[in-house]
Scaffold this active site. Structure first.
Site, PDB file in Angstrom:
ATOM      1  N   ARG A   1       0.835  -1.201   0.000  1.00 41.36           N
ATOM      2  CA  ARG A   1       0.000   0.000   0.000  1.00 41.36           C
ATOM      3  C   ARG A   1       0.873   1.256   0.000  1.00 41.36           C
ATOM      4  O   ARG A   1       1.881   1.314   0.711  1.00 41.36           O
ATOM      5  CB  ARG A   1      -0.967  -0.008   1.190  1.00 41.36           C
ATOM      6  CG  ARG A   1      -1.970  -1.138   1.083  1.00 41.36           C
ATOM      7  CD  ARG A   1      -3.135  -1.043   2.036  1.00 41.36           C
ATOM      8  NE  ARG A   1      -3.893  -2.297   1.992  1.00 41.36           N
ATOM      9  CZ  ARG A   1      -4.835  -2.570   1.084  1.00 41.36           C
ATOM     10  NH1 ARG A   1      -5.184  -1.675   0.187  1.00 41.36           N
ATOM     11  NH2 ARG A   1      -5.451  -3.751   1.085  1.00 41.36           N
ATOM     12  N   ASP A   2       0.446   2.224  -0.803  1.00 41.38           N
ATOM     13  CA  ASP A   2       1.166   3.492  -0.896  1.00 41.38           C
ATOM     14  C   ASP A   2       1.119   4.203   0.457  1.00 41.38           C
ATOM     15  O   ASP A   2       0.086   4.243   1.122  1.00 41.38           O
ATOM     16  CB  ASP A   2       0.532   4.369  -1.995  1.00 41.38           C
ATOM     17  CG  ASP A   2       1.449   5.495  -2.432  1.00 41.38           C
ATOM     18  OD1 ASP A   2       1.924   5.450  -3.583  1.00 41.38           O
ATOM     19  OD2 ASP A   2       1.695   6.415  -1.624  1.00 41.38           O
ATOM     20  N   ILE A   3       2.234   4.782   0.850  1.00 41.16           N
ATOM     21  CA  ILE A   3       2.335   5.453   2.147  1.00 41.16           C
ATOM     22  C   ILE A   3       1.508   6.745   2.171  1.00 41.16           C
ATOM     23  O   ILE A   3       1.145   7.232   3.248  1.00 41.16           O
ATOM     24  CB  ILE A   3       3.830   5.726   2.483  1.00 41.16           C
ATOM     25  CG1 ILE A   3       4.041   5.877   3.972  1.00 41.16           C
ATOM     26  CG2 ILE A   3       4.366   6.919   1.712  1.00 41.16           C
ATOM     27  CD1 ILE A   3       5.506   5.834   4.386  1.00 41.16           C
TER      28      ILE A   3
ATOM     29  N   ASN B   1       3.964   6.276 -13.902  1.00 38.14           N
ATOM     30  CA  ASN B   1       4.656   7.537 -14.139  1.00 38.14           C
ATOM     31  C   ASN B   1       6.079   7.215 -14.572  1.00 38.14           C
ATOM     32  O   ASN B   1       6.725   6.341 -13.989  1.00 38.14           O
ATOM     33  CB  ASN B   1       4.669   8.388 -12.867  1.00 38.14           C
ATOM     34  CG  ASN B   1       3.274   8.768 -12.414  1.00 38.14           C
ATOM     35  OD1 ASN B   1       2.419   9.070 -13.238  1.00 38.14           O
ATOM     36  ND2 ASN B   1       3.043   8.749 -11.104  1.00 38.14           N
TER      37      ASN B   1
ATOM     38  N   VAL C   1       9.880   8.026  -7.509  1.00 36.86           N
ATOM     39  CA  VAL C   1      10.738   6.916  -7.070  1.00 36.86           C
ATOM     40  C   VAL C   1      11.268   6.206  -8.312  1.00 36.86           C
ATOM     41  O   VAL C   1      10.486   5.625  -9.086  1.00 36.86           O
ATOM     42  CB  VAL C   1       9.966   5.932  -6.171  1.00 36.86           C
ATOM     43  CG1 VAL C   1      10.834   4.731  -5.820  1.00 36.86           C
ATOM     44  CG2 VAL C   1       9.466   6.633  -4.903  1.00 36.86           C
TER      45      VAL C   1
ATOM     46  N   HIS D   1       7.149   1.039 -11.143  1.00 40.68           N
ATOM     47  CA  HIS D   1       6.005   0.590 -10.345  1.00 40.68           C
ATOM     48  C   HIS D   1       4.715   0.965 -11.045  1.00 40.68           C
ATOM     49  O   HIS D   1       4.643   1.964 -11.762  1.00 40.68           O
ATOM     50  CB  HIS D   1       6.045   1.180  -8.931  1.00 40.68           C
ATOM     51  CG  HIS D   1       6.230   2.659  -8.888  1.00 40.68           C
ATOM     52  ND1 HIS D   1       7.453   3.261  -9.072  1.00 40.68           N
ATOM     53  CD2 HIS D   1       5.354   3.679  -8.702  1.00 40.68           C
ATOM     54  CE1 HIS D   1       7.327   4.563  -8.996  1.00 40.68           C
ATOM     55  NE2 HIS D   1       6.055   4.860  -8.776  1.00 40.68           N
TER      56      HIS D   1
ATOM     57  N   HIS E   1       0.808   1.890 -10.273  1.00 38.29           N
ATOM     58  CA  HIS E   1      -0.159   2.310  -9.255  1.00 38.29           C
ATOM     59  C   HIS E   1      -1.523   1.696  -9.573  1.00 38.29           C
ATOM     60  O   HIS E   1      -2.004   1.818 -10.710  1.00 38.29           O
ATOM     61  CB  HIS E   1      -0.366   3.832  -9.278  1.00 38.29           C
ATOM     62  CG  HIS E   1       0.828   4.663  -8.915  1.00 38.29           C
ATOM     63  ND1 HIS E   1       0.919   5.331  -7.708  1.00 38.29           N
ATOM     64  CD2 HIS E   1       1.960   4.963  -9.587  1.00 38.29           C
ATOM     65  CE1 HIS E   1       2.054   6.016  -7.669  1.00 38.29           C
ATOM     66  NE2 HIS E   1       2.709   5.813  -8.797  1.00 38.29           N
TER      67      HIS E   1
HETATM   68  P1  5GP Z   1       5.723   7.968  -8.424  1.00 35.99           P
HETATM   69  O1  5GP Z   1       5.474   9.433  -8.331  1.00 35.99           O
HETATM   70  O2  5GP Z   1       7.201   7.657  -8.444  1.00 35.99           O
HETATM   71  O3  5GP Z   1       4.980   7.304  -9.550  1.00 35.99           O
HETATM   72  O4  5GP Z   1       5.091   7.333  -7.115  1.00 35.99           O
HETATM   73  C1  5GP Z   1       5.830   6.963  -5.997  1.00 35.99           C
HETATM   74  C2  5GP Z   1       4.841   6.583  -4.925  1.00 35.99           C
HETATM   75  O5  5GP Z   1       5.543   5.934  -3.899  1.00 35.99           O
HETATM   76  C3  5GP Z   1       4.134   7.784  -4.278  1.00 35.99           C
HETATM   77  O6  5GP Z   1       2.720   7.635  -4.443  1.00 35.99           O
HETATM   78  C4  5GP Z   1       4.573   7.728  -2.822  1.00 35.99           C
HETATM   79  O7  5GP Z   1       3.539   8.080  -1.913  1.00 35.99           O
HETATM   80  C5  5GP Z   1       5.004   6.287  -2.659  1.00 35.99           C
HETATM   81  N1  5GP Z   1       6.054   6.076  -1.681  1.00 35.99           N
HETATM   82  C6  5GP Z   1       7.215   6.781  -1.581  1.00 35.99           C
HETATM   83  N2  5GP Z   1       7.963   6.317  -0.574  1.00 35.99           N
HETATM   84  C7  5GP Z   1       7.263   5.284  -0.023  1.00 35.99           C
HETATM   85  C8  5GP Z   1       7.518   4.402   1.062  1.00 35.99           C
HETATM   86  O8  5GP Z   1       8.556   4.458   1.735  1.00 35.99           O
HETATM   87  N3  5GP Z   1       6.583   3.460   1.336  1.00 35.99           N
HETATM   88  C9  5GP Z   1       5.420   3.361   0.602  1.00 35.99           C
HETATM   89  N4  5GP Z   1       4.557   2.403   0.969  1.00 35.99           N
HETATM   90  N5  5GP Z   1       5.150   4.186  -0.429  1.00 35.99           N
HETATM   91  C10 5GP Z   1       6.059   5.132  -0.734  1.00 35.99           C
END
Ligand code: 5GP
Ligand code: ZN
Length: 115
Positions: free
Chosen positions: A30-32, A88, A97, A101, A103
């Site tokens: 799950r997203d944080i 993304n 990140v 990944h 979503h």
């Molecule tokens: P991006 O913008 O790279 O597509 O999405 C990265 C996602 O990773 C974001 O929605 C962010 O909330 C999530 N995220 C970043 N760090 C962590 C973490 O340490 N743990 C979890 N569970 N999600 C994270």
């Protein structure tokens, strides 16, 4: 494995997460910072930075990530309601990140967000 990558550290268990699925090639947690009641990240164990870094041979992995997101959406009772799958990629794509990944977002009516 990249020691300075937060998702690699989640995969090794070094950093805790709310895991909802794991197998030999991917994990889902799950997203944080969820943007909806369901917000799950499907993440390959292999440290692939982003879509441009995919290689020939990754087709099956990417397909199985999508099928896993579909199964998780069913687990979350979203199959008939609908949901969004998002990747993304890179700075202008909004990737924060740098570990590939997918979503899975659902549980409310999502706005049109095509940029
Ligand atoms: P991006 O913008 O790279 O597509 O999405 C990265 C996602 O990773 C974001 O929605 C962010 O909330 C999530 N995220 C970043 N760090 C962590 C973490 O340490 N743990 C979890 N569970 N999600 C994270
Ligand atoms: Zn990584």
């Amino acid at each position: 494995m990249s020691a300075d990558c937060i998702f690699c550290r989640i995969i090794t268990g070094d950093v805790p997460s709310d895991l909802v699925y794991t197998d030999e090639e991917m994990v889902a947690f799950r997203d944080i910072n969820p943007v909806a009641s369901t917000h799950i990240l499907v993440v390959p164990r292999e440290h692939i930075e982003s879509v441009p870094h995919l290689q020939p041979g990754h087709e099956g992995l990417v397909g199985r990530m999508v099928m896993r997101a579909r199964a998780l959406a069913e687990d979350e009772d979203l199959a008939s309601r609908g949901y969004r799958l998002v990747v993304n990629s890179g700075p202008e794509g909004g990737q924060m990140v740098p570990h590939l990944h997918l979503h899975l977002i659902g549980g409310r009516r999502l706005k049109d967000q095509m940029g």
